[in-house]
Design a protein around this motif. Structure first.
Motif, PDB file in Angstrom:
ATOM      1  N   MET A 362       0.836  -1.206   0.000  1.00  0.00           N
ATOM      2  CA  MET A 362       0.000   0.000   0.000  1.00  0.00           C
ATOM      3  C   MET A 362       0.868   1.252   0.000  1.00  0.00           C
ATOM      4  SD  MET A 362      -2.933  -1.348  -0.222  1.00  0.00           S
ATOM      5  CE  MET A 362      -4.030   0.062  -0.010  1.00  0.00           C
ATOM      6  N   LYS A 363       1.979   1.205   0.731  1.00  0.00           N
ATOM      7  CA  LYS A 363       2.893   2.347   0.774  1.00  0.00           C
ATOM      8  C   LYS A 363       3.529   2.558  -0.598  1.00  0.00           C
ATOM      9  CE  LYS A 363       6.920   4.077   3.322  1.00  0.00           C
ATOM     10  NZ  LYS A 363       7.910   3.776   4.400  1.00  0.00           N
ATOM     11  N   LYS A 364       3.910   1.473  -1.250  1.00  0.00           N
ATOM     12  CA  LYS A 364       4.546   1.542  -2.565  1.00  0.00           C
ATOM     13  C   LYS A 364       3.597   2.118  -3.610  1.00  0.00           C
ATOM     14  CE  LYS A 364       7.999   0.106  -5.375  1.00  0.00           C
ATOM     15  NZ  LYS A 364       9.414   0.496  -5.235  1.00  0.00           N
ATOM     16  N   THR A 365       2.306   1.847  -3.455  1.00  0.00           N
ATOM     17  CA  THR A 365       1.317   2.299  -4.442  1.00  0.00           C
ATOM     18  C   THR A 365       0.552   3.539  -3.982  1.00  0.00           C
ATOM     19  OG1 THR A 365      -0.375   0.821  -3.510  1.00  0.00           O
ATOM     20  CG2 THR A 365       0.998  -0.060  -5.301  1.00  0.00           C
ATOM     21  N   SER A 366       1.044   4.183  -2.911  1.00  0.00           N
ATOM     22  CA  SER A 366       0.385   5.388  -2.360  1.00  0.00           C
ATOM     23  C   SER A 366      -1.070   5.126  -1.989  1.00  0.00           C
ATOM     24  CB  SER A 366       0.464   6.551  -3.360  1.00  0.00           C
ATOM     25  OG  SER A 366       1.810   6.871  -3.646  1.00  0.00           O
ATOM     26  N   GLY A 367      -1.333   3.906  -1.503  1.00  0.00           N
ATOM     27  CA  GLY A 367      -2.667   3.556  -1.040  1.00  0.00           C
ATOM     28  C   GLY A 367      -3.658   3.216  -2.131  1.00  0.00           C
ATOM     29  N   LYS A 368      -3.192   3.065  -3.368  1.00  0.00           N
ATOM     30  CA  LYS A 368      -4.115   2.844  -4.491  1.00  0.00           C
ATOM     31  C   LYS A 368      -4.368   1.367  -4.793  1.00  0.00           C
ATOM     32  CE  LYS A 368      -2.419   7.054  -6.717  1.00  0.00           C
ATOM     33  NZ  LYS A 368      -1.663   7.582  -7.884  1.00  0.00           N
ATOM     34  N   ALA A 369      -3.560   0.469  -4.224  1.00  0.00           N
ATOM     35  CA  ALA A 369      -3.737  -0.957  -4.503  1.00  0.00           C
ATOM     36  C   ALA A 369      -4.992  -1.485  -3.820  1.00  0.00           C
ATOM     37  CB  ALA A 369      -2.523  -1.739  -4.023  1.00  0.00           C
ATOM     38  N   SER A 370      -5.638  -2.454  -4.454  1.00  0.00           N
ATOM     39  CA  SER A 370      -6.783  -3.120  -3.840  1.00  0.00           C
ATOM     40  C   SER A 370      -6.279  -4.098  -2.790  1.00  0.00           C
ATOM     41  CB  SER A 370      -7.592  -3.875  -4.894  1.00  0.00           C
ATOM     42  OG  SER A 370      -8.485  -4.786  -4.283  1.00  0.00           O
ATOM     43  N   PRO A 371      -6.565  -3.877  -1.489  1.00  0.00           N
ATOM     44  CA  PRO A 371      -6.071  -4.781  -0.444  1.00  0.00           C
ATOM     45  C   PRO A 371      -6.488  -6.236  -0.657  1.00  0.00           C
ATOM     46  CG  PRO A 371      -6.961  -2.769   0.519  1.00  0.00           C
ATOM     47  CD  PRO A 371      -7.340  -2.757  -0.925  1.00  0.00           C
ATOM     48  N   GLN A 372      -7.692  -6.432  -1.181  1.00  0.00           N
ATOM     49  CA  GLN A 372      -8.178  -7.796  -1.407  1.00  0.00           C
ATOM     50  C   GLN A 372      -7.311  -8.517  -2.442  1.00  0.00           C
ATOM     51  OE1 GLN A 372     -12.222  -7.981  -2.755  1.00  0.00           O
ATOM     52  NE2 GLN A 372     -12.325 -10.200  -2.689  1.00  0.00           N
TER      53      GLN A 372
END
Length: 383
Positions: A362-372
């Motif tokens: 999430m940090k690498k993608t600035s929170g844009k990744a889907s956690p699921q």
């Protein structure tokens, strides 16, 4: 309007009033646990180890509380803090089982707003989130001798509150009432609080002081608690104005103190003076991480002002969630390769480490990744 006896004053005074409004939020559960909020339930039935303050328990923040706080702040023209935190407010009282209240002190979620009432801007100093205390039930009483003992109902403990603190911009009892009524209407309209004063869903503390007309220096203020209706608000303010006027006209000095408004007598009664005031010994709540709030609550602003398609705004601002499994798989693999120790622990069954790895993605993608999807990819790559 309630008519009060007029006080003949030797000096003309300007009234300075500020309100601290506590609004109970319409969440289904409490702020730090999953206990339901149900007004009128049997005493001590909606409780758990968390809201009872048992040793070793940990609070978990209700996300809806934060959403309602932001919604309220935007409705009252406040700035929303990008960074805020919770603090412990230390004091002992029978209906506060932990002997401290989780609140916000120096870094509240909302600051510097205003509410316009009759073409006058009333400043909003701050809005902060906090938990409510329980309720004392005085029993075994009669009218002549008072209560023999008190019982404690902890059902209300942990109910989420917003404390909305105005600046000292109000100048009369009527203006204070109009401000409180306008605030109640907004809270009900945006559907964050039902505003039922008779159930305690909205309560008010009033700060009143007097100063000679034309003076730029504030007088000594007194805080009046237990104001639970618009009628009581007017009576409490007018009574306090008369009391302070009599003190000043006789050459005395108003003592900074906390007073209680008594409904039956219509008078304010001293609770504690400044010298007896609590030292709350605030410090950051160690069991709750600080909140980092992004500037998305912006999309709504542009939707209202420009009428642009929501997806277009999201794409323009780079706020879209990354759901492309091919792109995410490369990032997840890179994170796993760079954290061999955590990967080893996860393979050994230590599932808590998974949260660390997801957080790195999430940090690498600035929170844009889907956690699921990230969780699915971690499991896939480890197998």
């Amino acid at each position: 309007m309630v008519q009060m006896p007029e006080t003949i004053s030797k000096t003309k005074y300007e009234v300075v009033i500020g309100l601290e409004v506590h609004a109970q939020l319409k969440t289904k559960t409490k702020i730090f646990c999953s206990c339901p909020i149900n007004f009128g339930a049997d005493p001590n039935t909606n409780v758990c180890p968390v809201c009872l303050g048992m040793p070793g328990v940990l609070p978990v923040l209700n996300k809806q509380v934060v959403a309602y706080a932001i919604k309220t702040g935007l409705s009252l023209n406040c700035g929303i803090a990008k960074h805020c935190k919770f603090d412990r407010k230390q004091y002992f009282y029978p209906d506060l089982p932990k002997n401290f209240q989780i609140s916000q002190y120096d870094q509240p979620i909302c600051k510097n707003g205003f509410l316009e009432v009759n073409n006058k801007k009333i400043g909003i100093e701050r809005i902060h989130m906090e938990e409510d205390a329980g309720k004392l039930v005085h029993a075994g009483s009669d009218r002549l001798h008072g209560s023999d003992y008190s019982l404690v109902d902890y059902n209300r403990t942990g109910t989420p509150l917003l404390e909305i603190v105005s600046k000292p911009d109000l100048r009369s009892a009527d203006e204070a009432r109009e401000y409180a009524q306008a605030l109640r209407s907004i809270l009900r309209y945006i559907d964050v609080c039902d505003g039922n004063l008779e159930e305690g869903s909205m309560r008010c503390d009033v700060n009143v002081s007097l100063r000679p007309e034309g003076s730029q220096t504030y007088g000594t203020r007194c805080e009046v608690k237990n104001v639970n209706s618009f009628r009581s608000l007017i009576r409490a303010v007018q009574t306090e104005i008369e009391r302070q006027t009599e003190i000043l006209d006789s050459g005395g000095k108003v003592i900074q103190e906390t007073r209680l408004f008594d409904e039956s007598s219509g008078k304010t009664i001293s609770m504690r003076s400044k010298e007896e005031a609590h030292d709350y010994r605030y410090f950051p709540e160690p069991d709750l991480v600080p909140l980092e709030i992004d500037a998305k609550s912006e999309i709504i602003e542009e939707l209202l002002t420009q009428g642009i398609d929501p997806e277009e705004i999201i794409n323009q601002k780079g706020l879209a969630q990354i759901t492309d499994t091919g792109e995410l798989e490369k990032i997840v693999k890179d994170i796993l390769d760079n954290n061999p120790e955590q990967v080893k622990q996860l393979k050994e069954g230590k599932e808590k480490v998974r949260g660390f790895l997801v957080g790195q993605v999430m940090k690498k993608t600035s929170g844009k990744a889907s956690p699921q999807i990230v969780n699915q990819l971690i499991s896939k790559l480890l197998n």
